[in-house]
Design an enzyme around this catalytic site. Structure first.
Site, PDB file in Angstrom:
ATOM      1  N   LYS A 140       8.010  -0.357   6.175  1.00 58.34           N
ATOM      2  CA  LYS A 140       7.244   0.875   6.015  1.00 58.34           C
ATOM      3  C   LYS A 140       8.228   2.003   5.738  1.00 58.34           C
ATOM      4  O   LYS A 140       9.147   2.244   6.526  1.00 58.34           O
ATOM      5  CB  LYS A 140       6.431   1.166   7.279  1.00 58.34           C
ATOM      6  N   GLY A 154       0.841  -1.199   0.000  1.00 61.01           N
ATOM      7  CA  GLY A 154       0.000   0.000   0.000  1.00 61.01           C
ATOM      8  C   GLY A 154       0.870   1.240   0.000  1.00 61.01           C
ATOM      9  O   GLY A 154       2.065   1.196   0.296  1.00 61.01           O
ATOM     10  N   PHE A 203       1.716   9.703   3.168  1.00 62.53           N
ATOM     11  CA  PHE A 203       2.705   9.568   4.244  1.00 62.53           C
ATOM     12  C   PHE A 203       3.859   8.670   3.838  1.00 62.53           C
ATOM     13  O   PHE A 203       5.017   8.939   4.173  1.00 62.53           O
ATOM     14  CB  PHE A 203       2.009   8.997   5.478  1.00 62.53           C
ATOM     15  N   ALA A 237       4.921   4.391   2.066  1.00 63.33           N
ATOM     16  CA  ALA A 237       4.542   3.169   1.376  1.00 63.33           C
ATOM     17  C   ALA A 237       4.956   1.979   2.224  1.00 63.33           C
ATOM     18  O   ALA A 237       5.880   2.057   3.034  1.00 63.33           O
ATOM     19  CB  ALA A 237       5.216   3.106   0.005  1.00 63.33           C
ATOM     20  N   GLY A 295       0.532   5.923   0.292  1.00 62.09           N
ATOM     21  CA  GLY A 295      -0.292   7.110   0.479  1.00 62.09           C
ATOM     22  C   GLY A 295       0.596   8.325   0.571  1.00 62.09           C
ATOM     23  O   GLY A 295       1.791   8.286   0.248  1.00 62.09           O
ATOM     24  N   ASP A 310      -6.837   5.883  14.744  1.00 64.72           N
ATOM     25  CA  ASP A 310      -7.299   5.542  13.397  1.00 64.72           C
ATOM     26  C   ASP A 310      -7.892   4.133  13.374  1.00 64.72           C
ATOM     27  O   ASP A 310      -7.586   3.322  12.503  1.00 64.72           O
ATOM     28  CB  ASP A 310      -6.150   5.654  12.389  1.00 64.72           C
TER      29      ASP A 310
END
Length: 539
Positions: free
Chosen positions: A65, A41, A45, A47, A43, A163
């Protein structure tokens, strides 16, 4: 395949054995040990990538990350780095929990920041809903009783996740346990005044990661004033999504108070309706203050049993406690221990049962009725339960030392934290059973089937597991000191941090198992032992 993590690489896919990307020249092994294989994934911020840790035997899977803000603004980059470092610090402090991925590494390389975390294989609750449809009340209660202990553990460590949503709760394929992921927004204190007035945030980085996900996050969190109960509100909204498939933003709401009109959208018992009502209060002062309070409310029977209409979505496993009977044991211990419990109305530890006489659940062999029968008969002196059909039975926390359940069927049985010292399970089928934290010292378990069973943190000291089938079993932190696993099938078993001192692994098949050479060095092995890489060695 090797995957290049360089954000500007035009062709990131490379051959598995390559060390340098053919398209951009970027090194394909981070810190000379982590090799990414595919993206998971990305975004504003950063990957995430699935990777292999080539610095450990067996090249175990992990998640990388990478900090990757899609803006060159110095202030936004600084803020992103602070969020990233905060996530690393938080995971390092609270990652010692079975429902929170462990932080394995944290480093900077070529001006990029990287986190390496434990890989949790499975599907998120969002993916699970999309695959199978709406959840019923029994399943929702199970979600709550599984995820709230992890939330309580976090909150007790001073951390607010910020979140919580279905996409950030994953059901681990190995043991079916729910795991919280994505801690990028934890305890963030970011607001617009912390960046330059003339800076913009085109990536949405600060909004997405400092505040949370609109709809799931409560008003005080959107106003940058999160509290512990903000996670409780978001957990309830997760349940609303799972029961309806509707995004929180699509629910009707009161234009004057802002309250979500969820009651007309779901059909649940009065007890659970009251729980959700308090979880979803707009005012923080009216909401549950802790995960422990929510668990206590779930365990409490309402004044009157729900009507037949409300019961339609409740399966046979759901029970209610009579108001005149003793209160259930406090949930605090479950939060601290991280123990999942979907049978809170039964006190297995004391052998006393508080199930209401007027319960409408239809007990069948293999559900709570089987567990009550075993414990009651054990309390009257019976020890031999050979050849019993007890699939999905719940015996968590029960004291059943010396019980004989040879050749019994205990598929998917819940035996978490039970005392089964010197018990006999010879030839029993315990596939996918839950035995985390269970005391099985000196247990006789020859040829037992424990395929995909959860034995995390269980005590199997001196246990006899000769020729047992432990394929794909979860055995992290399991104590196997002096246990006999000669000839056992341990293919693909997850044995990270398991204590193998003096364990007999002669003739055992460990192909694909997650176990280090250091662990095997203190165990007893021979020429017939199949190593994790599939080879045999002379010792």
């Amino acid at each position: 395949m090797s995957y290049c993590v360089n954000p500007t690489c035009p062709h990131p896919e490379n051959a598995l054995q390559d060390l340098v990307c053919a398209a951009c020249g970027h090194a394909l092994r981070l810190r000379d040990r982590y090799r990414a294989s595919r993206p998971l994934g990305k975004g504003g911020f950063g990957a995430t990538f699935l990777a292999a840790d080539e610095g450990l035997p067996g090249n175990p899977s992990c998640v990388i990350k990478q900090l990757r803000p899609n803006t060159q603004s110095a202030s936004v980059l600084k803020m992103a780095r602070e969020l990233f470092e905060r996530e690393a610090t938080t995971l390092g402090r609270i990652g010692n929990h079975p429902q929170i991925p462990r932080l394995l590494d944290y480093f900077e390389e070529q001006s990029n920041f990287y986190l390496v975390q434990e890989y949790v294989e499975g599907e998120t609750l969002k993916q699970e809903y999309e695959r199978r449809g709406v959840f019923n009340e029994t399943e929702i209660r199970k979600v709550l009783t599984e995820i709230l202990p992890a939330l309580g553990f976090m909150h007790n460590n001073g951390v607010i996740h910020r979140d919580i949503k279905p996409a950030n709760i994953i059901r681990r394929r190995q043991d079916g346990q729910l795991v919280l992921i994505d801690f990028g927004a934890v305890s963030s204190q970011v607001n617009k005044t912390t960046i330059d007035e003339d800076d913009e945030d085109p990536s949405g980085l600060l909004t997405n990661f400092a505040i949370g996900t609109p709809g799931f996050a409560p008003p005080e969190q959107m106003a940058m004033r999160p509290v512990f109960s903000s996670d409780i509100y978001a957990t309830a909204m997760c349940c609303m999504y799972l029961m309806t498939g509707r995004s929180p933003k699509d629910f009707p709401h009161d234009p004057f108070t802002g309250e979500i009109n969820w009651k007309s959208q779901v059909q649940v018992s009065e007890n659970l309706k009251a729980v959700f009502d308090k979880m979803l209060q707009q005012a923080v002062t009216q909401r549950f203050r802790s995960a422990a309070e929510v668990l206590a409310a779930i365990d409490t029977k309402p004044a009157q049993a729900p009507d037949a209409g409300a019961m339609q979505s409740i399966s046979s496993g759901s029970q209610y406690q009579s108001a005149t009977q003793p209160k259930p044991s406090p949930p605090n211990s479950r939060i601290q221990a991280g123990v999942r419990s979907s049978t809170a109305n039964t006190d297995f530890g004391s052998g006393m049962f508080t199930t209401a006489d007027n319960t409408r659940s239809q007990a069948k062999t293999g559900d709570l009725k089987g567990g009550r029968r075993v414990i009651v008969e054990y309390g009257h002196g019976k020890r031999n339960f050979t050849n019993q059909e007890l699939s999905k039975v719940s015996l968590g926390s029960a004291s059943l030392a010396g019980i004989v359940m040879s050749r019994s069927k205990l598929v998917e049985a819940d035996l978490c934290h039970a005392d089964l010292t010197n018990a006999s399970f010879q030839g029993a089928n315990m596939a996918q059973a839950k035995l985390s934290g269970t005391n099985l010292r000196d247990a006789k378990m020859q040829r037992v089937i424990l395929f995909k069973a959860d034995l995390g943190s269980a005590s199997l000291i001196q246990a006899d597991l000769r020729e047992a089938n432990l394929q794909s079993a979860y055995m992290s932190k399991t104590d196997l000191t002096g246990a006999n696993l000669s000839g056992a099938n341990l293919k693909g078993a997850y044995m990270t941090q398991a204590n193998l001192r003096g364990t007999n692994l002669c003739g055992a098949d460990l192909k694909g198992a997650k176990v280090s050479d250091e662990q095997l060095a203190v165990a007893k092995t021979n020429w017939a032992t199949i190593r994790p890489d599939g080879s045999k060695r002379l010792f």
